[in-house]
Design a protein around this motif. Sequence first.
Motif, short mmCIF file in Angstrom:
data_model
loop_
_atom_site.label_atom_id
_atom_site.label_comp_id
_atom_site.label_asym_id
_atom_site.label_seq_id
_atom_site.Cartn_x
_atom_site.Cartn_y
_atom_site.Cartn_z
N SER A 55 51.53 24.60 63.73
CA SER A 55 52.16 23.31 63.48
C SER A 55 53.56 23.57 62.92
O SER A 55 53.72 24.39 62.00
CB SER A 55 51.33 22.48 62.50
N PHE A 56 54.55 22.92 63.49
CA PHE A 56 55.93 23.15 63.08
C PHE A 56 56.53 21.80 62.72
O PHE A 56 56.90 21.00 63.58
CB PHE A 56 56.71 23.81 64.23
N ARG A 57 56.59 21.53 61.42
CA ARG A 57 57.11 20.25 60.92
C ARG A 57 58.53 20.45 60.40
O ARG A 57 58.79 21.37 59.64
CB ARG A 57 56.22 19.71 59.79
N PRO B 87 57.91 13.89 58.97
CA PRO B 87 58.09 15.13 59.74
C PRO B 87 58.32 14.88 61.23
O PRO B 87 57.71 14.00 61.82
CB PRO B 87 56.75 15.83 59.54
N TYR B 88 59.19 15.68 61.82
CA TYR B 88 59.28 15.80 63.26
C TYR B 88 58.34 16.95 63.63
O TYR B 88 58.60 18.10 63.30
CB TYR B 88 60.72 16.07 63.69
N THR C 132 57.86 29.00 71.56
CA THR C 132 58.15 27.82 72.37
C THR C 132 57.63 26.59 71.65
O THR C 132 56.48 26.57 71.19
CB THR C 132 57.47 27.93 73.76
N TRP C 133 58.49 25.58 71.55
CA TRP C 133 58.15 24.36 70.82
C TRP C 133 58.01 23.17 71.76
O TRP C 133 58.80 23.00 72.69
CB TRP C 133 59.24 24.02 69.79
N TYR C 134 57.01 22.32 71.48
CA TYR C 134 56.79 21.08 72.22
C TYR C 134 56.65 19.94 71.22
O TYR C 134 55.81 20.00 70.32
CB TYR C 134 55.53 21.17 73.09
N PHE C 135 57.47 18.91 71.41
CA PHE C 135 57.47 17.78 70.47
C PHE C 135 56.20 16.95 70.64
O PHE C 135 55.76 16.67 71.75
CB PHE C 135 58.70 16.91 70.71
#
Length: 510
Positions: free
Chosen positions: A63-65, A90-91, A118-121
């Motif tokens: 999880s990347f907030r 958080p985004y 790799t990030w996915y919103f």
Amino acid sequence: MNFSLQELKPKHIRVAGVLFLFGSLFGFFGFPRILHGQIASQLTLKQGSEMRAIWSKIPDPFSFRIYVFNVTNPMDVQRGGRPILTEAGPYFYEEFKEKINVTDHRNNDTVSFNPRDTWYFSMRKSEGLTGNEMLTIPHPALLATALTTERERPAALKILNKAIPAIFGNPASMFLTTSARNILFDGIPIYCNVTDFSSKAVCSEIKKRKDKFQQLDENIYGFSFFGMRNGTAGERFQVKRGIENIKELGQVVQFKGEKKLTIWSGDKCNNFMGTDSTIFPPFLTPNDTIAAFTPEICRSIAAYYTGSITYKGIKAYKYSADFGDASRDPDLTCFCTTPDTCFKKGLHDLTNCVGAPIVASLPHFYLADREYQTGVVGLNPTKEKHEILSIFEPMTSTPLLAHRRLQLSIALHKVDAIDLMQEVPTVIFPILWIDEGFELSEKLLSKVHVIYTAILTMNVLKWIMMALGVSLSAGSLWFRKKQTDVQSSDFPGITRKVQDVTSLEDQSRY
């Protein structure tokens, strides 16, 4: 064993002794040794192993907030006022981690690779935020260019001042209002499709660093905090596989082909300490530290044991980390840009790392000197939300839960030669912070449970076997004593009979 106390014999004492010895020797020495060997063999980064597959491509996303500090009084700050901030976020992004271009080096038991994130919103997990919210922050590209020019080429500041309107979209202040999406991933435009002398001169320097920017259009570059890293290969690592020595598992031996960094002023800061943060050596004790090298901040950070807890039924160790105090700790002073520009407690200067006056800290300046916490309005540092936290199962060093938290700020001060910076305050200005979180999936957690259950079972069995051995031995000894006591109580009668017989024999002689 199916016998009564009256049936206890010497052989039962021997059985009891065997039980006691087996329980103690195997429970305290044999089983741990076998278990350690099995764990070590399962955790090495051997080609074709299950651990190698998980390490190469972590199956579950992190999880990347991301939280952005929105400036509510930009024009007051432009005139020297104290910044007032509100937190947007958080985004939420799902972050997938993998390693590519993996190569083994059997001669020194290492493996090299390029990390790729790799990030996915996820709008669903962003609590109603879409990424299109308009936010106001200090213009990161403008300020970085101005402050870097002041430090490296002060004579060029006048040229930069003339070029700023054309290159940065004719800004009315040092602040930028744009969407969160642009700030984080899509990119803030830098216009190098210009023809005037000053702008072309500045853009020639920007083009030398174009690998730091996104290509938005021909001669138009984009600056974002994470866009250039999204889905691209990072710099090359070389780490230990742990086959020859399990305690070296994951240890960084090279980064970018070098055995140590060269950007800091001392070996203690330039040396690699710990792993790449995706795997750790097993068999932790409370005296051990958990260290990892982080390329984004060009340094290793050690986390220290803070206590034991039970996490989802598993005994675990908690670890926490911070940036320390480079102004007082002699082991950290080599991180200072110069002896005279060393930040106080809780801050890490990234100038030498990223080439711009960016400062790393814990979010909201948690554990930092109070001067930084009160330099702006709107911060509320708390342990629960802002500490770096890791929870490990100690036998395998499996991370059960982790939160790597980091804030990025800019070291702002006035620059007389730049029109937009002649009255700004001197302040460490927060821009955003991240919470990179990880929680072990139930599938992987079940594997840890198997090991943990085996340890618990053996711990119980060894004490049962030892207790049974002691009980049987004690029972046998007690029963034998009772038998001896009974026999001793008959001795007086036997003695009298012998004396009577002797007396009769004597009388017959006479």
